[in-house]
Design a protein around this motif. Structure first.
Motif, PDB file in Angstrom:
ATOM      1  N   TYR A 133      55.228   9.712  29.078  1.00 16.79           N
ATOM      2  CA  TYR A 133      53.968  10.157  29.697  1.00 16.79           C
ATOM      3  C   TYR A 133      53.497   8.978  30.545  1.00 16.79           C
ATOM      4  CZ  TYR A 133      53.353  14.054  26.390  1.00 16.79           C
ATOM      5  OH  TYR A 133      53.492  15.208  25.676  1.00 16.79           O
ATOM      6  N   ALA A 212      50.357  18.415  27.488  1.00 19.18           N
ATOM      7  CA  ALA A 212      49.569  18.078  28.686  1.00 19.18           C
ATOM      8  C   ALA A 212      49.565  19.200  29.716  1.00 19.18           C
ATOM      9  CB  ALA A 212      50.006  16.763  29.338  1.00 19.18           C
ATOM     10  N   GLU A 213      50.383  20.232  29.482  1.00 24.49           N
ATOM     11  CA  GLU A 213      50.395  21.393  30.383  1.00 24.49           C
ATOM     12  C   GLU A 213      50.900  22.594  29.579  1.00 24.49           C
ATOM     13  OE1 GLU A 213      53.160  20.336  33.467  1.00 24.49           O
ATOM     14  OE2 GLU A 213      54.893  20.422  32.134  1.00 24.49           O
ATOM     15  N   PRO A 214      50.537  23.807  30.002  1.00 24.34           N
ATOM     16  CA  PRO A 214      51.027  24.978  29.262  1.00 24.34           C
ATOM     17  C   PRO A 214      52.532  25.116  29.397  1.00 24.34           C
ATOM     18  CG  PRO A 214      49.246  25.587  30.784  1.00 24.34           C
ATOM     19  CD  PRO A 214      49.658  24.183  31.114  1.00 24.34           C
ATOM     20  N   ASP A 233      55.120  20.985  20.143  1.00 22.13           N
ATOM     21  CA  ASP A 233      53.988  21.062  21.071  1.00 22.13           C
ATOM     22  C   ASP A 233      52.873  20.129  20.598  1.00 22.13           C
ATOM     23  OD1 ASP A 233      52.284  21.931  23.038  1.00 22.13           O
ATOM     24  OD2 ASP A 233      52.239  24.026  22.398  1.00 22.13           O
ATOM     25  N   ILE A 234      52.400  19.293  21.512  1.00 25.09           N
ATOM     26  CA  ILE A 234      51.265  18.417  21.192  1.00 25.09           C
ATOM     27  C   ILE A 234      50.157  18.730  22.186  1.00 25.09           C
ATOM     28  CG2 ILE A 234      52.364  16.492  22.475  1.00 25.09           C
ATOM     29  CD1 ILE A 234      50.785  14.591  20.561  1.00 25.09           C
ATOM     30  N   GLY A 236      45.986  18.207  23.584  1.00 21.49           N
ATOM     31  CA  GLY A 236      44.803  17.342  23.613  1.00 21.49           C
ATOM     32  C   GLY A 236      44.175  17.341  24.979  1.00 21.49           C
ATOM     33  N   THR A 238      41.356  14.761  27.547  1.00 19.43           N
ATOM     34  CA  THR A 238      40.651  13.488  27.700  1.00 19.43           C
ATOM     35  C   THR A 238      39.270  13.518  27.033  1.00 19.43           C
ATOM     36  OG1 THR A 238      41.680  13.424  29.871  1.00 19.43           O
ATOM     37  CG2 THR A 238      39.980  11.787  29.454  1.00 19.43           C
ATOM     38  N   ASP A 302      40.261  26.312  28.123  1.00 19.17           N
ATOM     39  CA  ASP A 302      41.588  26.727  27.641  1.00 19.17           C
ATOM     40  C   ASP A 302      41.447  28.048  26.892  1.00 19.17           C
ATOM     41  OD1 ASP A 302      42.919  24.512  28.649  1.00 19.17           O
ATOM     42  OD2 ASP A 302      42.577  23.324  26.838  1.00 19.17           O
ATOM     43  N   ARG A 326      44.393  27.951  31.553  1.00 21.16           N
ATOM     44  CA  ARG A 326      42.978  27.613  31.655  1.00 21.16           C
ATOM     45  C   ARG A 326      42.311  28.710  32.451  1.00 21.16           C
ATOM     46  NH1 ARG A 326      41.939  22.020  31.140  1.00 21.16           N
ATOM     47  NH2 ARG A 326      40.173  22.229  32.512  1.00 21.16           N
ATOM     48  N   LYS A 423      52.215  16.282  34.992  1.00 23.75           N
ATOM     49  CA  LYS A 423      51.861  17.706  34.927  1.00 23.75           C
ATOM     50  C   LYS A 423      52.413  18.387  36.177  1.00 23.75           C
ATOM     51  CE  LYS A 423      47.433  16.693  32.722  1.00 23.75           C
ATOM     52  NZ  LYS A 423      46.842  17.462  31.637  1.00 23.75           N
TER      53      LYS A 423
END
Ligand code: DLL
Length: 435
Positions: A133, A212-214, A233-234, A236, A238, A302, A326, A423
């Motif tokens: 990342y 960080a993205e779907p 899948d993680i 989160g 900011t 989301d 989103r 992303k």
């Protein structure tokens, strides 16, 4: 492996008690230390003393991205700058970035959230965690890095990009866990396939933490097969610290949310009322532990649902379904709601196509146009349009039946669609600029 069984497997009753205690405390802090929240609560006629348990959460005001931009950069901060240790920001495509600030405890809690996800993939001492990342203001790099540190693993802080070097070090250093966006992981998989220096057989890679993205189940299958790993899948954002607000367990059947730190609600984005349990809607989070920048009822935009049935893994933390997208990614094309991820879902059903795509939406003669660039895989591709025809029809039919609109499909050569290291960008909606 469970990183923190005491919390992750806590009884629902004890969890509600803990959440209640933490909510009471954070609301008091917000009211006393953040003029924005005092004003918002006063407008609603709510005092901190009205909040006695987590059941009172619906009395509290929402916070939106717009509010964060209005309060840029530090308007929502509840501590003096001397207590702040780090600043991150997410780059909005328009306007000011969204800022988050962290105390030492905030960084420790953030690492704890990431560590819980890494533990679900059995990451610990001796594992080489390649953090691909981006490092910098984006929370992905340092978030994954600190989480790996907390697990006692070896951090390889390579950041995003430079794919040749990524795969070389993956081999030379014996990387066992990869952290990056799913789209970049796919690109790395392609680089390994094409490489004459590195072969998949030489790698020790066994698990990936992608977010960080779907992304879709089709993409998971592709990544697991190509990289010979388990793809976890993680999730989160900011505003809640960064990655590690939740993650999948070994059963990969929904993202466990770390509810002791981030209280989730699902609301109907039009009425702002809670939806019935298990229904889809907009995800809202209240940070229960953040010190530097606590946030009440943050509207993430989301779209997902919460799953309350117990999970086989033994964790009691509620699970969240895959993010549909989103609300601001949703396009309305000829009156039909379209999420870019629906196209990925369709493409990954076909062995003939790569999962890469790019959508261009425009308006011509008062009608929306929907152009879709896709790539045929090497073994099916021919520059001759007549030879492409047999592949276009089934894709067209499937998009019409699943998404409900008729696309203009353009077949490109494999590799022609831009690969992203972070992303991925999937859409150019030219209508936005035409007023
Ligand atoms: O993307 C934090 C992150 C870094 C998460 C690395 C996971 C891994 P932001 O740049 O603020 O933070 O973007 C947050 O990205 O509201 C979702 O729309 C989307 N997102 C993040 N993780 C996932 C995921 C980071 N696993 C926004 N699935 C969020 C789907 C995700 N969407």
């Amino acid at each position: 492996m469970i990183h923190n069984p005491e919390i992750e497997c806590m009884s629902r009753e004890d969890m509600r008690k803990l959440q209640s205690e933490r909510l009471v405390k954070i609301v008091k802090t917000c009211y006393e230390k953040v003029p924005f929240y005092r004003r918002k609560m006063d407008e609603l006629g709510v005092k901190p003393s009205d909040i006695k348990s987590i059941d009172d959460i619906s009395k509290l005001p929402f916070t939106t991205k717009h509010d964060l931009r209005d309060e840029y950069p530090f308007g929502l901060q509840a501590v003096p700058m001397t207590d702040v240790r780090r600043i991150h920001a997410s780059s909005g495509t328009t306007g000011k970035p969204v800022v988050d600030t962290y105390t030492d405890n905030d960084i420790a809690n953030w690492s704890e959230g990431v560590a819980r996800v890494l533990a679900a993939g059995n990451v610990g001492k001796g594992d080489v965690v390649q953090v691909a990342y981006g490092y910098g203001l984006f929370t992905g790099g340092l978030g994954a890095h600190d989480g790996a540190n907390k697990r006692g693993a070896i951090q390889l802080p390579i950041s995003a990009g430079n794919s040749e070097k990524q795969i070389m070090l993956m081999k030379d250093f014996g990387t066992s866990a990869l952290c990056c966006t799913p789209s970049y992981a796919l690109h790395l998989a392609e680089c390994i396939e094409k490489s004459d220096k590195v072969s998949i057989d030489e790698l020790k890679l066994r698990v990936g933490f992608f977010g960080a993205e779907p992304w879709t189940e089709g993409m998971r299958k592709e990544l697991e097969e190509k990289l010979r790993i388990k793809a976890i899948d993680i999730y989160g954002l900011t505003e809640m610290s960064g990655p590690g607000v939740g993650g999948e367990c070994e059963y990969q059947n929904g993202t466990h949310l770390w509810e002791d730190m981030f209280y989730p609600e699902i609301i109907n984005p039009d009425t702002l009322e809670p939806v019935a349990p298990g229904e889809f809607g907009e995800l809202v989070f209240t940070s229960l532990c953040k010190e530097a920048m606590p946030i009440l009822r943050y509207r993430t935009r989301d779209l997902t649902r919460l799953i309350y049935e117990p999970c086989k893994c033994g964790r009691t933390a509620v699970r969240m379904d895959r993010i549909l997208g989103r609300s601001d990614d949703m396009m309305i094309i000829r009156g039909v709601n379209v999420f870019p991820s629906q196209i990925e879902t369709v493409l990954t059903e076909f062995p003939t196509y790569t999962p890469y795509y790019f959508i261009t939406v425009d308006r011509k003669n008062n009608e929306d146009t929907f152009d879709l660039d896709v790539e045929l895989r090497e073994e099916f591709y021919s520059p001759n349009p007549a030879k492409q025809m047999p592949y276009i029809k089934p894709l067209y039919d499937r998009i019409v039946s699943l998404v409900g609109i008729k696309p203009n499909i353009h077949i490109l050569a494999p590799g022609a669609i831009e690969r992203s290291t972070g992303k991925a960008k999937h859409v150019n909606d030219k209508r936005n600029f035409k007023g």
